[in-house]
Design an enzyme around this catalytic site. Structure first.
Site, PDB file in Angstrom:
ATOM      1  N   GLY A   1       7.366   5.007   7.663  1.00  8.56           N
ATOM      2  CA  GLY A   1       6.375   6.216   8.099  1.00  8.56           C
ATOM      3  C   GLY A   1       6.865   6.900   9.145  1.00  8.56           C
TER       4      GLY A   1
ATOM      5  N   GLU B   1       9.893  15.449  15.630  1.00 11.68           N
ATOM      6  CA  GLU B   1      10.279  15.551  14.121  1.00 11.68           C
ATOM      7  C   GLU B   1       9.206  16.485  13.520  1.00 11.68           C
ATOM      8  OE1 GLU B   1       9.287  11.978  11.544  1.00 11.68           O
ATOM      9  OE2 GLU B   1      11.098  12.125  10.762  1.00 11.68           O
TER      10      GLU B   1
ATOM     11  N   THR C   1       6.684   7.643  13.571  1.00  9.44           N
ATOM     12  CA  THR C   1       6.869   6.654  14.462  1.00  9.44           C
ATOM     13  C   THR C   1       5.371   6.207  15.153  1.00  9.44           C
ATOM     14  OG1 THR C   1       9.105   7.543  14.838  1.00  9.44           O
ATOM     15  CG2 THR C   1       8.113   6.679  16.865  1.00  9.44           C
ATOM     16  N   ALA C   2       4.291   7.320  15.184  1.00 10.11           N
ATOM     17  CA  ALA C   2       3.211   7.075  15.915  1.00 10.11           C
ATOM     18  C   ALA C   2       2.638   5.782  15.125  1.00 10.11           C
ATOM     19  CB  ALA C   2       2.335   8.285  15.973  1.00 10.11           C
ATOM     20  N   THR C   3       2.748   5.790  13.942  1.00 10.95           N
ATOM     21  CA  THR C   3       1.893   4.731  12.978  1.00 10.95           C
ATOM     22  C   THR C   3       2.938   3.463  13.219  1.00 10.95           C
ATOM     23  OG1 THR C   3       1.523   6.241  11.443  1.00 10.95           O
ATOM     24  CG2 THR C   3       1.127   4.226  10.710  1.00 10.95           C
TER      25      THR C   3
ATOM     26  N   CYS D   1      13.592  11.412   5.750  1.00 13.81           N
ATOM     27  CA  CYS D   1      13.702  11.118   7.157  1.00 13.81           C
ATOM     28  C   CYS D   1      15.152  11.358   7.443  1.00 13.81           C
ATOM     29  CB  CYS D   1      13.378   9.730   7.286  1.00 13.81           C
ATOM     30  SG  CYS D   1      13.937   8.535   5.989  1.00 13.81           S
TER      31      CYS D   1
ATOM     32  N   GLU E   1      10.973   1.537   9.584  1.00 10.90           N
ATOM     33  CA  GLU E   1      11.833   2.496   9.312  1.00 10.90           C
ATOM     34  C   GLU E   1      11.017   3.881   9.512  1.00 10.90           C
ATOM     35  OE1 GLU E   1      13.401   5.471   8.262  1.00 10.90           O
ATOM     36  OE2 GLU E   1      13.288   4.958   6.185  1.00 10.90           O
TER      37      GLU E   1
ATOM     38  N   LYS F   1       0.850  -1.251   0.074  1.00 11.35           N
ATOM     39  CA  LYS F   1      -0.022   0.051  -0.016  1.00 11.35           C
ATOM     40  C   LYS F   1       0.931   1.481   0.116  1.00 11.35           C
ATOM     41  CE  LYS F   1      -2.012   2.316   3.184  1.00 11.35           C
ATOM     42  NZ  LYS F   1      -2.056   3.577   2.358  1.00 11.35           N
TER      43      LYS F   1
HETATM   44  O1  TXE Z   1       2.549   9.151   7.901  1.00 11.08           O
HETATM   45  P1  TXE Z   1       2.037   7.648   8.315  1.00 11.08           P
HETATM   46  P2  TXE Z   1       1.915  10.599   8.195  1.00 11.08           P
HETATM   47  C1  TXE Z   1       6.675  11.118   9.763  1.00 11.08           C
HETATM   48  C2  TXE Z   1       6.761  12.722   9.582  1.00 11.08           C
HETATM   49  C3  TXE Z   1       5.343  13.023   9.260  1.00 11.08           C
HETATM   50  C4  TXE Z   1       4.645  12.107  10.404  1.00 11.08           C
HETATM   51  C5  TXE Z   1       3.318  11.534   9.973  1.00 11.08           C
HETATM   52  O2  TXE Z   1       6.933  13.459  10.721  1.00 11.08           O
HETATM   53  O3  TXE Z   1       4.902  14.292   9.781  1.00 11.08           O
HETATM   54  O4  TXE Z   1       5.574  11.065  10.034  1.00 11.08           O
HETATM   55  O5  TXE Z   1       3.249  11.479   8.532  1.00 11.08           O
HETATM   56  C6  TXE Z   1       0.126   4.050   6.315  1.00 11.08           C
HETATM   57  N1  TXE Z   1      -1.825   0.545   9.297  1.00 11.08           N
HETATM   58  N2  TXE Z   1       7.248  10.573   8.578  1.00 11.08           N
HETATM   59  O6  TXE Z   1       0.935  10.493   8.899  1.00 11.08           O
HETATM   60  O7  TXE Z   1       0.589   7.902   8.679  1.00 11.08           O
HETATM   61  C7  TXE Z   1      -0.271   5.213   5.453  1.00 11.08           C
HETATM   62  O8  TXE Z   1      -1.329   5.003   4.653  1.00 11.08           O
HETATM   63  C8  TXE Z   1      -1.281   0.509   8.514  1.00 11.08           C
HETATM   64  C9  TXE Z   1       8.378  10.095   8.426  1.00 11.08           C
HETATM   65  O9  TXE Z   1       1.579  10.786   6.671  1.00 11.08           O
HETATM   66  O10 TXE Z   1       3.028   7.205   9.095  1.00 11.08           O
HETATM   67  C10 TXE Z   1       1.079   5.590   4.698  1.00 11.08           C
HETATM   68  O11 TXE Z   1       1.034   4.537   3.679  1.00 11.08           O
HETATM   69  N3  TXE Z   1      -0.576   1.476   7.909  1.00 11.08           N
HETATM   70  C11 TXE Z   1       8.440   9.189   7.225  1.00 11.08           C
HETATM   71  C12 TXE Z   1       2.078   5.021   5.559  1.00 11.08           C
HETATM   72  O12 TXE Z   1       1.431   4.465   6.668  1.00 11.08           O
HETATM   73  C13 TXE Z   1      -1.029   2.722   8.106  1.00 11.08           C
HETATM   74  C14 TXE Z   1       7.625   9.401   6.121  1.00 11.08           C
HETATM   75  C15 TXE Z   1       2.756   6.204   6.277  1.00 11.08           C
HETATM   76  O13 TXE Z   1       1.885   7.174   6.865  1.00 11.08           O
HETATM   77  C16 TXE Z   1      -1.776   3.101   9.161  1.00 11.08           C
HETATM   78  C17 TXE Z   1       6.634   9.844   6.316  1.00 11.08           C
HETATM   79  C18 TXE Z   1      -1.955   1.963  10.002  1.00 11.08           C
HETATM   80  N4  TXE Z   1      -2.723   2.184  11.123  1.00 11.08           N
HETATM   81  C19 TXE Z   1       6.130  10.292   7.371  1.00 11.08           C
HETATM   82  N5  TXE Z   1      -1.665   4.380   9.304  1.00 11.08           N
HETATM   83  C20 TXE Z   1       9.996   8.660   6.992  1.00 11.08           C
HETATM   84  N6  TXE Z   1      10.514   8.029   8.172  1.00 11.08           N
HETATM   85  O14 TXE Z   1      10.392   8.587   6.095  1.00 11.08           O
HETATM   86  C21 TXE Z   1      -1.147   5.017   8.309  1.00 11.08           C
HETATM   87  N7  TXE Z   1      -0.604   3.845   7.665  1.00 11.08           N
END
Ligand code: TXE
Length: 480
Positions: free
Chosen positions: A226, A384, A228-230, A282, A248, A173
Site C-alpha cells: 500500500g 508518488e 508509504t504513509a500507511t 506501483c 511493499e 484484509k
Molecule cells: O492506500 P493505503 P491508499 C499509494 C498511492 C496512493 C497512496 C494512498 O500513492 O495514492 O498509496 O492510497 C489498509 N492499518 N499506493 O490510501 O491506505 C487499507 O485498508 C492497517 C501504492 O488507498 O495504504 C488497504 O487495505 N491497514 C500502492 C491497504 O492498507 C491499513 C497501492 C492500502 O491502503 C491502515 C495502493 C492501518 N492504519 C496505494 N490504513 C502500491 N505500492 O502498490 C490503511 N490500511
C-alpha cells in the site's frame, strides 16, 4: 444490494455490529454493493479461528496443502470471466486487462506457491569434522496480510498464497475500495475445501479493521502492500511488538531512455509502463528521462501515441484506460496536475478529467497526461502520484541521469532502454531500485525477489523469499 461478508472460520458472516458501507463502481460513480464494516471484535474472532486452525494446518503434509491450493487455482481459472468482470466493476480497470492480467496472475500466484512447497529443501552446514548444523523452517503462526486497491485479487493472492502454502494461517484484509473479488475468492475457498480458519478475510476500513490486525498480539507477521504513509504507521505499531514485517510501498520509478535504444520498443513499452491500469501500478515508470539527441523525437512520438489511447467504459473491450479507482484518488491526481502547473511544468497532453456520455457519465475518468519542463527536484517529480501522469525530462550524461533517477526517497523499480550491453549492466548496478528492467517492463518471473529500497519498503516478496518470510528459521547443531 449484494452484501460483501466476512469469511471467518470457514463461514461467510456479517460483522458483529451489523454495520456496512457502500462500495462504489468508479466507472459510473454509484454505489453497487455493501461492504462489512468490521472492527476489533471481528478481527479478534478471525484471529481466534486462525489460532485454532494453525496446529493442524501447519502439520498437514505439503502435498495435501498443495492439492487444496491447486484446486483453488483451478476454480479461479474456471471463473475467469466472472472474476474479471467483478474486478473491472469494482476497480475501474478495463475488463480486458483484468482478463489478461489480474485474474490469470491470481491463479498463477496460487499455483506457484502450491508447487514451490513440493520442492523445498533446507540448508546444512558442516563444521570441520566436529559438527553438523541443519536449518529447520517452521511456519510462524497466524499472520496478517493487507492488500491495496490497484490490483486487488492479484496482490491479495500474492500474499496469502505463500502464507497458506508455508503452513501459516491467515487473517487478511483487502482494500475497502475494492473488496469484491476477495469476497468471491472466499466462496472458492469454501468450494475447494480449504479447512475452516486457515484463511479468514475481514472486510473494513484500514484505520479500524486494518489497524486491529496489525495491533493484535497473536499475529506474528504482517505482509502489507500500500502507500508509504500507511507503511510507516504499520512499522511504528508492529515494530515494537517485534512482528516480522514485509512492506511493499510506493514508487516514483525512473524510465531511462538512451539514444542507442530500440526506439520502437522503447516508445511502445513506455506507453504501457506509463498508463497501464490508469497508471495505478506501483511499478509504473512515472519519470521518463530521455537522452538529449533523442528527446524531441521521443516526445513527439510518445505524445502522438498517448493521444490515440481510448479513455472509456471499462467494459468496452476497446478501452485502453478505464476509470480511476475512487473519486478521492481522482481529486488527488488532479491536484498533482495543478501542482505541476504551479511548478512551471507544461502539460503537453491531457491534464483534464474526462466526461463520458451515457452509462459512464458520472464516472471518474482522466486523460493520460504528459508534463515537460520540470526539474527533477520539484514535488511533482518527487512524490508518488499513482495515476496516468508522466513527466519527460532530457539528460546529457549517464552520471547526470543516475543523479536524477536516484534523487527520490523511493527505490522500487527502474527501466533502462539501451542496446549497449555494457552500459545496461553499468547503469543497472548504479540505480537504487529493488527491480531493474532492461529493454522491457513488468516482465515477471515469480521466482525472483520483488520489493523496493529506501521508502519503497522492506523485505522481498516472490520465490522462496516469501515462503521464508512466513517461516522461522531454527539452526540445530549436532556435535559429532
Ligand atoms: O492506500 P493505503 P491508499 C499509494 C498511492 C496512493 C497512496 C494512498 O500513492 O495514492 O498509496 O492510497 C489498509 N492499518 N499506493 O490510501 O491506505 C487499507 O485498508 C492497517 C501504492 O488507498 O495504504 C488497504 O487495505 N491497514 C500502492 C491497504 O492498507 C491499513 C497501492 C492500502 O491502503 C491502515 C495502493 C492501518 N492504519 C496505494 N490504513 C502500491 N505500492 O502498490 C490503511 N490500511
Amino acid at each position: 444490494m449484494d452484501k460483501i461478508l466476512n469469511y471467518i472460520n470457514g463461514i461467510l458472516t456479517e460483522p458483529i455490529e451489523g454495520k456496512f458501507f457502500h462500495t462504489i463502481n468508479p466507472a459510473i460513480g454509484k454505489p453497487y454493493a455493501l461492504v462489512s464494516d468490521s472492527d476489533k471484535a471481528d478481527v479478534a474472532n478471525a484471529v481466534a479461528a486462525a489460532s485454532v486452525a494453525f496446529p493442524k494446518w501447519s502439520a498437514t503434509p505439503a502435498r495435501d496443502r498443495s492439492a487444496i491450493l491447486i484446486k483453488i487455482a483451478e476454480l479461479i481459472e474456471r471463473d475467469l470471466d466472472k472474476l474479471a468482470l467483478a474486478e473491472s466493476i469494482d476497480q475501474g480497470k478495463p475488463v480486458a486487462l483484468a482478463k489478461a492480467l489480474d485474474i490469470p496472475r491470481a491463479a498463477a500466484n496460487i499455483r506457484f506457491y502450491a508447487t514451490a512447497i513440493l520442492h523445498e529443501s533446507s540448508e546444512a552446514h558442516f563444521t570441520n569434522q566436529e559438527a553438523i548444523n541443519y536449518t529447520q523452517h517452521t511456519p510462524v503462526g497466524v499472520v496478517g496480510c493487507i492488500s491495496p486497491w490497484n490490483l486487488p485479487l492479484y496482490l491479495f493472492t500474492w500474499k496469502i498464497a505463500p502464507a497458506i502454502a508455508a503452513g501459516c494461517t491467515v487473517v487478511a484484509k483487502p482494500s475497502e475500495i475494492t473488496p469484491m473479488t476477495a469476497y468471491l475468492f472466499s466462496k472458492l475457498c469454501i468450494e475447494a475445501g480449504l479447512p475452516a480458519g486457515v484463511l479468514n478475510i475481514v472486510h473494513g476500513v484500514g484505520a479500524k479493521a486494518g489497524q486491529a490486525i496489525i495491533e493484535h498480539a497473536e499475529i506474528k507477521a504482517i505482509s502489507f502492500t500500500g502507500g508509504t504513509a500507511t507503511g510507516k504507521i504499520i512499522a511504528a505499531t508492529a515494530g515494537p511488538m517485534f512482528k516480522k514485517l514485509s512492506l511493499e510501498l510506493g514508487g516514483k520509478n525512473p524510465n531511462i531512455i538512451f539514444t542507442d535504444c530500440d526506439f520502437e520498443k522503447a516508445v511502445a513499452t513506455s506507453i504501457q509502463s506509463s498508463f497501464s491500469n490508469q497508471g495505478e501500478i506501483c511499478l509504473c515508470g512515472s519519470r521518463i528521462f530521455v537522452e538529449r539527441p533523442l528527446y524531441e523525437k521521443f516526445v513527439t512520438e510518445f505524445t502522438t501515441r498517448t493521444k490515440a489511447l481510448i479513455v472509456g467504459d471499462p467494459l468496452d473491450e476497446k478501452t485502453n484506460l478505464g476509470a480511476i479507482a475512487s473519486e478521492a484518488h481522482l481529486t488527488k491526481i488532479l491536484s498533482y496536475i495543478e501542482l505541476a502547473r504551479q511548478e512551471g511544468g507544461t502539460i503537453i497532453q491531457g491534464g483534464n478529467q474526462v466526461k463520458l456520455i451515457g452509462r459512464c457519465a458520472e464516472g471518474y475518468f482522466l486523460e493520460p497526461t504528459i508534463i515537460t519542463g520540470l526539474s527533477h527536484t520539484c514535488r511533482t517529480n518527487q512524490e508518488e502520484i499513482f495515476g496516468p501522469v508522466v513527466t519527460i525530462m532530457p539528460f546529457d550524461t549517464e552520471e547526470e541521469v543516475l543523479k536524477y533517477a536516484n534523487s527520490t526517497t523511493y527505490g522500487l523499480a527502474a527501466t533502462i532502454w539501451t542496446e549497449n550491453l555494457t552500459r545496461a549492466h553499468r547503469v543497472a548496478a548504479k540505480v537504487n531500485s529493488g527491480i531493474v528492467w532492461v529493454n522491457c517492463w513488468l516482465f515477471r518471473d515469480l521466482r525472483t525477489p520483488f520489493g523496493g529500497m529506501k521508502q519503497s519498503g522492506i523485505g522481498r516478496e516472490g520465490g522462496f523469499e516469501a515462503l521464508k518470510f512466513f517461516t522461522d528459521e531454527k539452526n540445530v547443531c549436532i556435535k559429532l
